[in-house]
Write a protein that holds these residues in place. Structure first.
Motif, PDB file in Angstrom:
ATOM      1  N   TYR A   1       0.754  -1.203  -0.079  1.00 49.16           N
ATOM      2  CA  TYR A   1      -0.078  -0.015   0.016  1.00 49.16           C
ATOM      3  C   TYR A   1       0.903   1.186  -0.177  1.00 49.16           C
ATOM      4  O   TYR A   1       0.493   2.316  -0.816  1.00 49.16           O
ATOM      5  N   GLU A   2       1.959   1.546   0.845  1.00 48.79           N
ATOM      6  CA  GLU A   2       2.524   2.443   0.812  1.00 48.79           C
ATOM      7  C   GLU A   2       3.350   2.681  -0.371  1.00 48.79           C
ATOM      8  O   GLU A   2       3.510   3.839  -0.958  1.00 48.79           O
TER       9      GLU A   2
ATOM     10  N   ASN B   1       3.169   6.100  -2.872  1.00 45.75           N
ATOM     11  CA  ASN B   1       4.373   6.850  -3.446  1.00 45.75           C
ATOM     12  C   ASN B   1       4.518   6.765  -4.881  1.00 45.75           C
ATOM     13  O   ASN B   1       4.916   7.577  -5.379  1.00 45.75           O
TER      14      ASN B   1
END
Length: 317
Positions: free
Chosen positions: A38-39, A43
């Motif tokens: 997810y991160e 990004n």
């Protein structure tokens, strides 16, 4: 650096996200969170800034590819698209042949998803409660005044894509759920099933615009006013249940571009009145079972996400 195995896993994670995105009540963002990407996904999305587009238009493709993390996005998006197209064929068939069971499944998904979203509220106060109630009222009014079939013009398809993508990338909020509210869920599923390139291209363009504009605004709002925003979203999901009620009777019809009859307005019925009004069985037992299946699906996903979160916290400590 990623190995061939890593790219295959990214592709499979994309398939999981695509499968979730076509089912109302389940978010592709949740799958991304569960699978640990997810991160990096956020990004990568945020890397599409003016500098990235400057590289693209200057034909510095290698630098652009590196800037936007293309080696990550390509297998992931490929898996999402393949899964969405494949599952769309199944969804459209089931909606046509087994509408009560499928709408019951969606109904269960939305109920438990609204509860899951509400759990993210860390503090309740008067404004938080007011936000939740406002969400319920707004969503209910929208479902009442919005016709069952909204315009199929490309401008509305574009707007639908722009709005839906904002939900697709947020854990707990379903983009397909937004399409249901907008009356475009069945239409987009049909376009994916039939590979209607014009509709898919316009919808995809709307998604791209929404991804680089509205989604950042929503992410900022969630960060700045977390509890109020979550309460509003939870209320919105509860108020929208009127739209997903399994037992309906069409009141007005129109003919679409294929000469087929489709409902413009539908009226909700109690299961006990459904037989008398339509002459068809309400299938109450099956409906309850499919609602329970929707409940279980979200509960299992929550437990998996919780276990992964605990494991990550243990590793960091």
């Amino acid at each position: 650096m990623r190995s061939f195995k890593d790219y295959c896993l990214l592709f499979l994670k994309g398939i999981g996200m695509g499968s979730a995105d076509v089912v109302p009540g389940v978010s592709g963002g949740t799958i991304a969170f569960i699978t640990g990407i997810y991160e990096e996904l956020l990004n990568s999305i945020n890397s599409f800034d003016p500098e990235a587009f400057k590289l693209l238009f200057s034909f510095k493709l290698k630098e652009f590819w590196s800037k936007v993390n293309g080696s990550f996005l390509l297998p992931l998006v490929s898996g999402i698209l393949l899964s969405a197209v494949s599952l769309a064929k199944i969804i459209t068939f089931l909606l046509d042949k087994h509408p009560i069971q499928i709408w019951s499944f969606f109904f269960g998904l939305i109920i438990i998803s609204s509860i899951s979203v509400a759990k993210e509220i860390t503090k309740w106060n008067f404004i938080t409660a007011l936000s939740c109630i406002s969400g319920i009222v707004i969503a209910y009014v929208i479902t009442v005044v919005t016709p069952s079939t909204t315009p199929n013009e490309l401008w509305f398809v574009f707007i639908s894509g722009a709005v839906a993508i904002c939900a697709m990338i947020l854990p707990g909020i379903s983009g397909s759920f937004i399409l249901l509210i907008l009356g475009k869920y069945a239409y987009i599923m049909s376009a994916l099933k039939n590979l209607d390139t014009a509709v898919i291209a316009v919808f995809g363009s709307g998604c791209i615009v929404g991804l680089f504009t509205f989604s950042r605004l929503i992410a900022w709002f969630l960060k700045k006013f977390h509890n109020y925003a979550i309460a509003l979203l939870a209320g919105f999901m509860i108020g929208s249940l009127n739209k997903i009620w399994p037992w309906k009777k069409a009141e007005l019809f129109r003919f679409n571009s294929n000469g087929e009859q489709e409902p413009i307005f539908e009226r909700n019925l109690l299961p006990t009145d459904y037989m008398a009004e339509t002459g068809q069985s309400p299938l109450i037992i099956q409906a309850i079972l499919f609602m329970a299946l929707g409940f279980m699906m979200v509960v299992i996903m929550e437990k998996i996400a919780f276990a992964i979160k605990k494991a990550n916290e243990k590793k960091q400590s």
